[in-house]
Structures are given as structure tokens and as C-alpha cells.
Design a protein around this motif. Structure first.
Motif, PDB file in Angstrom:
ATOM      1  N   GLN A 158      51.671  39.979  37.498  1.00  0.00           N
ATOM      2  CA  GLN A 158      50.940  38.723  37.342  1.00  0.00           C
ATOM      3  C   GLN A 158      50.666  38.075  38.697  1.00  0.00           C
ATOM      4  O   GLN A 158      49.536  37.653  38.977  1.00  0.00           O
ATOM      5  CB  GLN A 158      51.729  37.754  36.465  1.00  0.00           C
ATOM      6  CG  GLN A 158      51.083  36.374  36.367  1.00  0.00           C
ATOM      7  CD  GLN A 158      51.963  35.367  35.660  1.00  0.00           C
ATOM      8  OE1 GLN A 158      52.041  35.372  34.446  1.00  0.00           O
ATOM      9  NE2 GLN A 158      52.629  34.500  36.416  1.00  0.00           N
ATOM     10  N   ALA A 159      51.702  38.003  39.544  1.00  0.00           N
ATOM     11  CA  ALA A 159      51.566  37.309  40.826  1.00  0.00           C
ATOM     12  C   ALA A 159      50.521  37.962  41.722  1.00  0.00           C
ATOM     13  O   ALA A 159      49.817  37.275  42.467  1.00  0.00           O
ATOM     14  CB  ALA A 159      52.915  37.262  41.537  1.00  0.00           C
ATOM     15  N   ALA A 160      50.414  39.288  41.646  1.00  0.00           N
ATOM     16  CA  ALA A 160      49.458  40.014  42.486  1.00  0.00           C
ATOM     17  C   ALA A 160      48.098  40.171  41.812  1.00  0.00           C
ATOM     18  O   ALA A 160      47.204  40.818  42.370  1.00  0.00           O
ATOM     19  CB  ALA A 160      50.019  41.393  42.833  1.00  0.00           C
ATOM     20  N   HIS A 161      47.945  39.598  40.623  1.00  0.00           N
ATOM     21  CA  HIS A 161      46.679  39.645  39.872  1.00  0.00           C
ATOM     22  C   HIS A 161      46.233  41.090  39.623  1.00  0.00           C
ATOM     23  O   HIS A 161      45.046  41.420  39.736  1.00  0.00           O
ATOM     24  CB  HIS A 161      45.579  38.877  40.616  1.00  0.00           C
ATOM     25  CG  HIS A 161      45.967  37.478  40.983  1.00  0.00           C
ATOM     26  ND1 HIS A 161      46.163  36.483  40.047  1.00  0.00           N
ATOM     27  CD2 HIS A 161      46.243  36.911  42.194  1.00  0.00           C
ATOM     28  CE1 HIS A 161      46.518  35.358  40.660  1.00  0.00           C
ATOM     29  NE2 HIS A 161      46.581  35.595  41.956  1.00  0.00           N
ATOM     30  N   LEU A 162      47.194  41.937  39.276  1.00  0.00           N
ATOM     31  CA  LEU A 162      46.883  43.345  39.031  1.00  0.00           C
ATOM     32  C   LEU A 162      46.303  43.561  37.636  1.00  0.00           C
ATOM     33  O   LEU A 162      45.587  44.535  37.403  1.00  0.00           O
ATOM     34  CB  LEU A 162      48.146  44.193  39.210  1.00  0.00           C
ATOM     35  CG  LEU A 162      48.855  44.053  40.563  1.00  0.00           C
ATOM     36  CD1 LEU A 162      50.089  44.937  40.609  1.00  0.00           C
ATOM     37  CD2 LEU A 162      47.900  44.389  41.711  1.00  0.00           C
ATOM     38  N   LEU A 163      46.637  42.674  36.722  1.00  0.00           N
ATOM     39  CA  LEU A 163      46.066  42.673  35.375  1.00  0.00           C
ATOM     40  C   LEU A 163      45.828  41.221  34.977  1.00  0.00           C
ATOM     41  O   LEU A 163      46.679  40.364  35.223  1.00  0.00           O
ATOM     42  CB  LEU A 163      47.015  43.323  34.365  1.00  0.00           C
ATOM     43  CG  LEU A 163      47.146  44.850  34.369  1.00  0.00           C
ATOM     44  CD1 LEU A 163      48.331  45.266  33.503  1.00  0.00           C
ATOM     45  CD2 LEU A 163      45.868  45.498  33.866  1.00  0.00           C
ATOM     46  N   SER A 164      44.696  40.961  34.358  1.00  0.00           N
ATOM     47  CA  SER A 164      44.426  39.608  33.881  1.00  0.00           C
ATOM     48  C   SER A 164      45.016  39.425  32.488  1.00  0.00           C
ATOM     49  O   SER A 164      45.357  40.402  31.799  1.00  0.00           O
ATOM     50  CB  SER A 164      42.922  39.360  33.829  1.00  0.00           C
ATOM     51  OG  SER A 164      42.329  40.133  32.790  1.00  0.00           O
ATOM     52  N   ALA A 165      45.115  38.184  32.068  1.00  0.00           N
ATOM     53  CA  ALA A 165      45.578  37.906  30.709  1.00  0.00           C
ATOM     54  C   ALA A 165      44.652  38.556  29.690  1.00  0.00           C
ATOM     55  O   ALA A 165      45.110  39.057  28.653  1.00  0.00           O
ATOM     56  CB  ALA A 165      45.651  36.397  30.483  1.00  0.00           C
ATOM     57  N   ASN A 166      43.360  38.579  29.973  1.00  0.00           N
ATOM     58  CA  ASN A 166      42.407  39.215  29.057  1.00  0.00           C
ATOM     59  C   ASN A 166      42.655  40.716  28.951  1.00  0.00           C
ATOM     60  O   ASN A 166      42.569  41.297  27.861  1.00  0.00           O
ATOM     61  CB  ASN A 166      40.972  38.959  29.519  1.00  0.00           C
ATOM     62  CG  ASN A 166      40.518  37.538  29.259  1.00  0.00           C
ATOM     63  OD1 ASN A 166      41.080  36.840  28.419  1.00  0.00           O
ATOM     64  ND2 ASN A 166      39.498  37.098  29.983  1.00  0.00           N
ATOM     65  N   ASP A 167      42.945  41.357  30.096  1.00  0.00           N
ATOM     66  CA  ASP A 167      43.264  42.790  30.089  1.00  0.00           C
ATOM     67  C   ASP A 167      44.465  43.065  29.190  1.00  0.00           C
ATOM     68  O   ASP A 167      44.442  43.968  28.346  1.00  0.00           O
ATOM     69  CB  ASP A 167      43.595  43.282  31.504  1.00  0.00           C
ATOM     70  CG  ASP A 167      42.413  43.245  32.452  1.00  0.00           C
ATOM     71  OD1 ASP A 167      41.269  43.376  31.979  1.00  0.00           O
ATOM     72  OD2 ASP A 167      42.643  43.091  33.665  1.00  0.00           O
ATOM     73  N   VAL A 168      45.510  42.289  29.411  1.00  0.00           N
ATOM     74  CA  VAL A 168      46.753  42.489  28.664  1.00  0.00           C
ATOM     75  C   VAL A 168      46.543  42.197  27.183  1.00  0.00           C
ATOM     76  O   VAL A 168      46.993  42.956  26.312  1.00  0.00           O
ATOM     77  CB  VAL A 168      47.874  41.603  29.243  1.00  0.00           C
ATOM     78  CG1 VAL A 168      49.141  41.711  28.401  1.00  0.00           C
ATOM     79  CG2 VAL A 168      48.168  41.994  30.689  1.00  0.00           C
TER      80      VAL A 168
END
Length: 208
Positions: A158-168
Motif C-alpha cells: 500500500q505504502a509504495a502504491h504497488l496496487l490500488s484499492a480498485n486493483d485489490v
């Protein structure tokens, strides 16, 4: 009696604050979390701080070497790969056993959709709820053993913005749809793929 109840609740409050700070990367990997610092921050006795810290150590969110302060683990690439391999085995097996969608998992999924960028806690709650909703207590215990370190990794993603909430959320929805359809093989496969995406992006981020 009131004082006793307060004393029993206070370590829980400290634990929740520290846990949230660690997962949210406010306390960075490698940072020391000492009894004196925690006691001063919350205005409590060192013994009270110790109770909260030792719980985090037991869960894997902190590590303590003998005669040294507890620290937030700095997981190596090899440790992360091993952790996620274990997670795939346990979670895919657990999801395949589900006979329906656990209410807590659905609630966590909906909360994640509304959470925006700060979604780690809802993501964690979703996966915990899926495993808790199946019938094997041993699988649930195995999952609990690794979830502290998993939470560290989810916080980093989350902190590194590797996946967005929408992706998850999209990946979670696929898992829920498969469970609802009674397709245990697809639910297990999508769970494995979902975990692998997070693992691969985190490992690539660490190596970059």
C-alpha cells in the motif's frame, strides 16, 4: 473493579495503535519499538507497554533478539518469497473449503471499496475472514502464524502504491464470485493468483 477493567483494556488500545502504525509504515522497517518510548508516548507504566509489545512480537509484527529492543522486521526477498508461498498454500486450501461467502469477508470487501488509498486494514480483514469462515481450525491456526508478517508486506504494498484499492477490490470480487458460484477450484486459483500479484510487485519493488 473499574480500575481493573481499565488496566485490561489499555494494553489492547496501545497494541492497536502500534499495529496500525507498523502496518501503515509510520514506524518503518528496522525501527526500534522500546518499552520506555511506548510508555512515554501513551503515559503508561513500562509493564503495560511491554504487554502490547510482546503481543506484537508473538504475531510477527515485531522481532526481539535476546537482551535487545523489539524492532519492526526488515524482511528479505527470500523471506517474502517463502512467506507468500506459505500464504498461497494455506489461503487457497481454506478458500476451496468455503461453502459460501463469510459475512465478515463481504463486509471487509465493501469497506475496502470505500477506503480509497488507505486500504491495507480492510485487505487484511478480508483474507482473515475468508480463512476464519472455513471449517478447519488447523488451517486457521496456520494462517494466524504467518499473518503478522503478511500484514507487514501488505502495508508495504500500500505504502509504495504497488496496487490500488480498485486493483485489490477487483481481484477480491473475482474470488467472491467463484465462491458464490460454488466453483472451489476457481476460487482457489484466483486466490493464488491474487497473492502472487502482490508478491511479484513487492519483490520487484525491493529489487529496484
Amino acid at each position: 473493579m473499574v480500575a481493573e477493567q481499565h488496566a485490561s483494556v489499555l494494553p489492547e488500545t496501545i497494541y492497536e495503535h502500534l499495529r496500525s502504525s507498523i502496518i501503515g509504515q509510520e514506524v518503518a522497517p528496522g525501527s526500534a519499538v522500546t518499552e520506555s518510548t511506548v510508555a512515554a508516548r501513551f503515559g503508561v507504566a513500562r509493564q503495560t507497554a511491554k504487554v502490547a509489545i510482546e503481543r506484537l512480537v508473538a504475531e510477527g509484527l515485531l522481532r526481539r533478539e535476546k537482551h535487545k529492543a523489539a524492532r519492526v522486521p526488515e524482511l528479505t526477498a527470500a523471506e517474502i518469497a517463502d512467506l507468500y508461498e506459505s500464504r498461497v498454500v494455506v489461503e487457497s486450501a481454506a478458500v476451496a473449503r468455503l461453502k459460501g461467502i463469510p459475512a465478515a469477508a463481504l463486509a471487509a470487501h465493501r469497506a475496502l471499496i470505500e477506503a480509497g488509498a488507505d486500504y491495507a486494514h480492510q485487505d487484511i480483514a478480508f483474507h482473515r475472514a475468508l480463512v476464519a469462515g472455513q471449517s478447519s481450525s488447523r488451517l486457521a491456526r496456520m494462517h494466524a502464524l504467518i499473518m503478522g508478517e503478511v500484514e507487514l508486506c501488505i502495508g508495504q504494498v500500500q505504502a509504495a502504491h504497488l496496487l490500488s484499492a480498485n486493483d485489490v477490490a477487483e481481484q477480491h470480487q473475482g474470488i467472491l464470485d467463484a465462491i458464490l458460484a460454488g466453483d472451489s477450484d476457481r476460487a482457489a486459483r484466483l486466490t493464488s493468483e491474487h497473492i502472487a500479484v502482490s508478491r511479484d510487485r513487492l519483490l520487484a519493488h525491493i529489487d529496484s
